[in-house]
Write an enzyme that holds these catalytic residues in place. Structure first.
Site, mmCIF file in Angstrom:
data_model
loop_
_atom_site.group_PDB
_atom_site.id
_atom_site.type_symbol
_atom_site.label_atom_id
_atom_site.label_comp_id
_atom_site.label_asym_id
_atom_site.label_seq_id
_atom_site.Cartn_x
_atom_site.Cartn_y
_atom_site.Cartn_z
ATOM 1 N N PRO A 1 0.810 -1.207 0.000
ATOM 2 C CG PRO A 1 -0.571 -1.428 1.835
ATOM 3 C CD PRO A 1 0.584 -2.047 1.159
ATOM 4 N N GLY A 2 0.365 2.269 -0.660
ATOM 5 C CA GLY A 2 1.008 3.573 -0.605
ATOM 6 C C GLY A 2 2.240 3.730 -1.457
ATOM 7 N N GLY B 1 2.189 3.997 -4.723
ATOM 8 C CA GLY B 1 1.936 4.793 -5.917
ATOM 9 C C GLY B 1 1.266 4.047 -7.054
ATOM 10 C CE LYS B 2 -1.021 -1.129 -5.033
ATOM 11 N NZ LYS B 2 -0.290 -0.634 -3.846
ATOM 12 C CD GLU C 1 17.581 -10.100 4.743
ATOM 13 O OE1 GLU C 1 18.021 -10.862 3.855
ATOM 14 O OE2 GLU C 1 16.518 -10.328 5.352
ATOM 15 C CG HIS D 1 19.901 -14.804 4.979
ATOM 16 N ND1 HIS D 1 19.642 -16.053 5.468
ATOM 17 C CD2 HIS D 1 18.864 -14.022 5.372
ATOM 18 C CE1 HIS D 1 18.491 -16.021 6.127
ATOM 19 N NE2 HIS D 1 18.005 -14.791 6.089
ATOM 20 C CG ASP E 1 15.033 -16.684 7.201
ATOM 21 O OD1 ASP E 1 14.592 -16.512 6.047
ATOM 22 O OD2 ASP E 1 15.768 -15.885 7.791
HETATM 23 P P1 ADP Z 1 -1.372 2.827 -3.645
HETATM 24 O O1 ADP Z 1 -0.163 2.107 -4.178
HETATM 25 O O2 ADP Z 1 -1.775 2.257 -2.334
HETATM 26 O O3 ADP Z 1 -2.471 2.924 -4.632
HETATM 27 P P2 ADP Z 1 -1.309 5.644 -3.984
HETATM 28 O O4 ADP Z 1 -0.996 5.649 -5.420
HETATM 29 O O5 ADP Z 1 -2.717 5.908 -3.618
HETATM 30 O O6 ADP Z 1 -0.852 4.289 -3.320
HETATM 31 O O7 ADP Z 1 -0.336 6.653 -3.258
HETATM 32 C C1 ADP Z 1 -0.783 7.500 -2.247
HETATM 33 C C2 ADP Z 1 -0.047 8.809 -2.274
HETATM 34 O O8 ADP Z 1 1.308 8.633 -1.958
HETATM 35 C C3 ADP Z 1 -0.048 9.472 -3.631
HETATM 36 O O9 ADP Z 1 -1.175 10.248 -3.799
HETATM 37 C C4 ADP Z 1 1.221 10.305 -3.594
HETATM 38 O O10 ADP Z 1 0.996 11.532 -2.981
HETATM 39 C C5 ADP Z 1 2.131 9.498 -2.708
HETATM 40 N N1 ADP Z 1 3.056 8.680 -3.504
HETATM 41 C C6 ADP Z 1 3.129 7.330 -3.498
HETATM 42 N N2 ADP Z 1 4.095 6.895 -4.314
HETATM 43 C C7 ADP Z 1 4.652 7.974 -4.872
HETATM 44 C C8 ADP Z 1 5.704 8.171 -5.819
HETATM 45 N N3 ADP Z 1 6.367 7.145 -6.350
HETATM 46 N N4 ADP Z 1 6.006 9.436 -6.168
HETATM 47 C C9 ADP Z 1 5.346 10.472 -5.635
HETATM 48 N N5 ADP Z 1 4.350 10.356 -4.755
HETATM 49 C C10 ADP Z 1 3.986 9.132 -4.352
HETATM 50 ZN ZN ZN Z 2 16.194 -14.272 6.755
#
Ligand code: ADP
Ligand code: ZN
Ligand code: MG
Length: 639
Positions: free
Chosen positions: A235-236, A238-239, A457, A460, A531
């Site tokens: 999560p978070g 940037g997908k 790590e 390993h 592990d």
């Molecule tokens: P998810 O992967 O959970 O869908 P989001 O795309 O919703 O995540 O990312 C949430 C917020 O985090 C974005 O609106 C942005 O502000 C910030 N963010 C995440 N990844 C990036 C990135 N690679 N570059 C810039 N901002 C990012």
């Molecule tokens: Zn390990």
């Protein structure tokens, strides 16, 4: 229904409810006769005439529209009319159907003259037609309103618009995709520039945009345009942001919706939404369809239907699979989806021809974090001397979203202290705050944890580098991935058979992480869970299935029957297997410790390198320990 989904000021539901309540209330009060609990009965006209002539009637209420009248009987005469004792205060009346207004009028005039009847005759402007209609249809109306209410509740109820509007009941089976048309929203759009780091993912996504812009280039060469790509990552990272960037950059319509939009209480709704989505998409092709959080529908289908299965979700998924097969490869619809649980997705979704491309969006490493900081620092007023590098260093394991959060939090902290710009201290306290808040939930780590993970790590890496039969190392990182806190990548050799030595060496290398923790920190941690699980399983299969221990040579207790609750060996053998497993693992653990003590210095260097750089490659390890003295296994086989 994209951005022009304005709220209509129309009839608010609340008022509708109030209205219905009032109507029902009115009906309730009015339907009961005004005489409260009065005695009543219907009488025919002849009887009525008799009552009037006998002087029993006090007042008369006539309803000409329905040709009915209500004769109120005098309290003391009620007993005679009703042939039973009636309390004079209670009141009583009879309802009568009469033939013609004139005859009634004449009769009453005559009786008034004879003084048999002295009361009033009241002509009532009847509303009883309306009343009866309401009585008949009121409950139905109430049920309908109630039903609409439930529907809205279940479909998110986010629209104050008219019934049957975009989110209304009549559109339950319609797809809820948001459509961004070609060139729409130019000013607010996200571009690839807003996505920092993630170069690999960005490139793959850009390629998809390219496919749509210029399909001929690919099809002329006989290539097939991919049907779908899945963005996978924690999560978070940037997908969703990447998908938004695609919408901003691709010059084609972009449908966006969330997996949970398909899921509804009603059977069949999900499937029909999927159909509707693809119908719309085909009309707009070439276009991109983006399904965020696809795990809501794409979860693996139950193995035993009927038991705890979610048939509705499964039929939605089936419909999705069918639709993805249904459109031809070159029909110009490309599916994008995002999830952070690729492991739970149904295998059928991932097979060739559906979401066959997986684009990994991982947590950012040091340099990527720096780039993300730079994106999010742009809108802030920062201190000139702020060291972005330091910030990136202070935030191991942070996702893009966490970094965006840090920047915002820092600005808030600065504002709280009435500063004119955001300084380093604000950022550092923001980082602390976020670590404090997130620690338990996500993989954000403290400096101490980072060191422990690096030690682990490096353990390993050190052990595997110094074992002849272990897989060659490719890369070691302490950037958290999936369930693991760090990872070491090996180049697995393609092989049909594995020797006992190889298995033991791998086991030893796998135990190297915990061994390093024990040796160099003095305590062991939960970081070795994966592990240990792997090692234990491996040891059991080596001993019970592959006959690889001296105590139980050449015996395979493997049983391929699925439901067999009986062990194919005796209690005594079971104990022996357990003992052998324990012995084998203890031996390999000891061996890992010996290697680590031997190479202690190199291990320490490797740990420091990992703390500094987070990701190290085989070359770095080679720089510390020197070239591995053994030829790689493939060369071995050749020679
Ligand atoms: P998810 O992967 O959970 O869908 P989001 O795309 O919703 O995540 O990312 C949430 C917020 O985090 C974005 O609106 C942005 O502000 C910030 N963010 C995440 N990844 C990036 C990135 N690679 N570059 C810039 N901002 C990012
Ligand atoms: Zn390990
Ligand atoms: Mg998302």
């Amino acid at each position: 229904m994209s951005s022009n989904n304005k709220k209509k000021p129309g009839l608010s539901l609340t008022w509708l409810y109030v209205g219905v309540a009032l109507v029902l209330g009115y009906l309730f009060v009015n339907s009961g006769d005004s005489l409260g609990g009065a005695a009543s009965k219907t009488a025919n006209y002849t009887e009525f005439k008799k009552y009037v002539q006998q002087g029993y009637v006090q007042d008369i209420e006539v309803n000409p529209k329905e040709r009915t009248l209500r004769a109120v009987i005098k309290g003391d005469k009620a007993g005679e009319v009703f042939k039973q004792r009636i309390d004079p205060k209670q009141g009583a009346y009879v309802e009568v159907q009469y033939g013609s207004d004139e005859k009634l009028q004449d009769f009453l005039d005559a009786e008034q003259e004879k003084k048999h009847f002295t009361g009033n005759v009241e002509y009532k402007q009847s509303d009883s037609t309306l009343t009866s209609i309401l009585w008949n249809f009121g409950p139905l109306l109430f049920i309908i309103v109630f039903w609409i209410f439930i529907m809205r509740r279940m479909s998110g109820g986010n629209s104050g618009g008219s019934i049957g509007g975009p989110m209304g009941i009549f559109n339950v089976g319609k797809s809820r995709a948001t459509l961004v048309e070609k060139g729409e929203g130019k000013d607010t759009k996200v571009t690839f520039k807003d996505v920092a780091g993630q170069e690999g993912a960005k490139q793959e996504v850009q390629e998809i945009v390219e496919f749509l812009k210029n399909p001929k280039k690919y099809t002329d060469l006989g290539g097939k345009i991919p049907k779908g790509a899945l963005l996978v990552g924690p999560p978070g990272t940037g997908k969703t942001l990447l998908a938004k960037a695609v919408a901003g950059e691709a010059d084609v319509p972009f449908f966006s919706l969330s997996g949970s939009d398909f899921v509804e209480m009603f059977v069949g709704v999900g499937a029909s939404r999927v159909r509707d989505l693809f119908r719309q998409a085909k009309e707009k092709s070439p276009c991109i369809v983006f399904i965020d959080e696809i795990d809501a529908v794409g979860r693996a289908r139950g193995k035993n239907p009927g038991i705890g299965g979610n048939d509705e979700r499964e039929s939605t998924l089936n419909q999705l699979l069918t639709e993805m097969d249904g459109f031809g490869t070159n029909s110009g619809i490309i599916m994008l989806a995002a999830t952070n649980r690729a492991d739970i997705l149904d295998k059928a979704l991932l097979r060739a021809g559906r979401f066959d491309r997986q684009i990994h969006v991982d947590l950012p490493d040091l340099n990527e974090r720096k780039a993300i900081f730079e994106v999010h620092l742009r809108p802030l007023k920062i201190d000139e001397t702020l060291d972005v590098d330091l910030l990136a260093r202070q935030t191991p394991g942070f996702s893009g979203a966490d970094i965006a959060n840090v920047c915002n939090e820092a600005a808030l902290i600065a504002a709280r202290h009435d500063k004119t710009c955001v300084t380093k201290d604000d950022f550092l306290s923001a980082v602390d705050r976020i670590i404090g808040g997130l620690e338990k939930k996500t993989k954000v780590m403290t400096a101490g944890e980072k060191r422990t993970i690096a030690l682990h790590e490096a353990g390993h890496a050190t052990v595997s580098w110094n074992l002849q039969h272990a897989n060659p190392l490719v890369k070691v990182t302490i950037v958290p991935r999936g369930q693991a806190l760090g990872a070491a990548w090996y180049m697995p050799e393609e092989r049909q058979i594995t020797t006992k030595e190889q298995m033991l060496d791998e086991m030893c290398a796998t135990l190297g992480g915990r061994a390093a923790e024990e040796l160099f920190t003095g305590h062991i941690s939960s970081g070795a869970l994966n592990d240990l699980e792997r090692v234990t399983k491996q040891a059991y299969s080596m001993i019970a299935y592959l006959g690889m221990s001296e105590a139980l040579p050449n015996l395979c207790y493997y049983d391929n029957q699925e439901y067999n609750f009986q062990r194919p060996y005796s209690e005594e053998t079971a104990r022996l297997i357990d003992k052998e497993v324990q012995r084998m693992i203890a031996e390999q653990y000891q061996r890992a410790k010996t290697i680590l003590l031997d190479k202690q210095e190199g291990h320490a260097q490797l740990t420091q390198l990992l703390v500094d750089r987070e990701v190290i490659l085989a070359e770095d390890v080679e720089g510390i320990f020197g070239k591995r003295p053994w030829a790689s296994r493939s060369e071995e086989l050749m020679g």
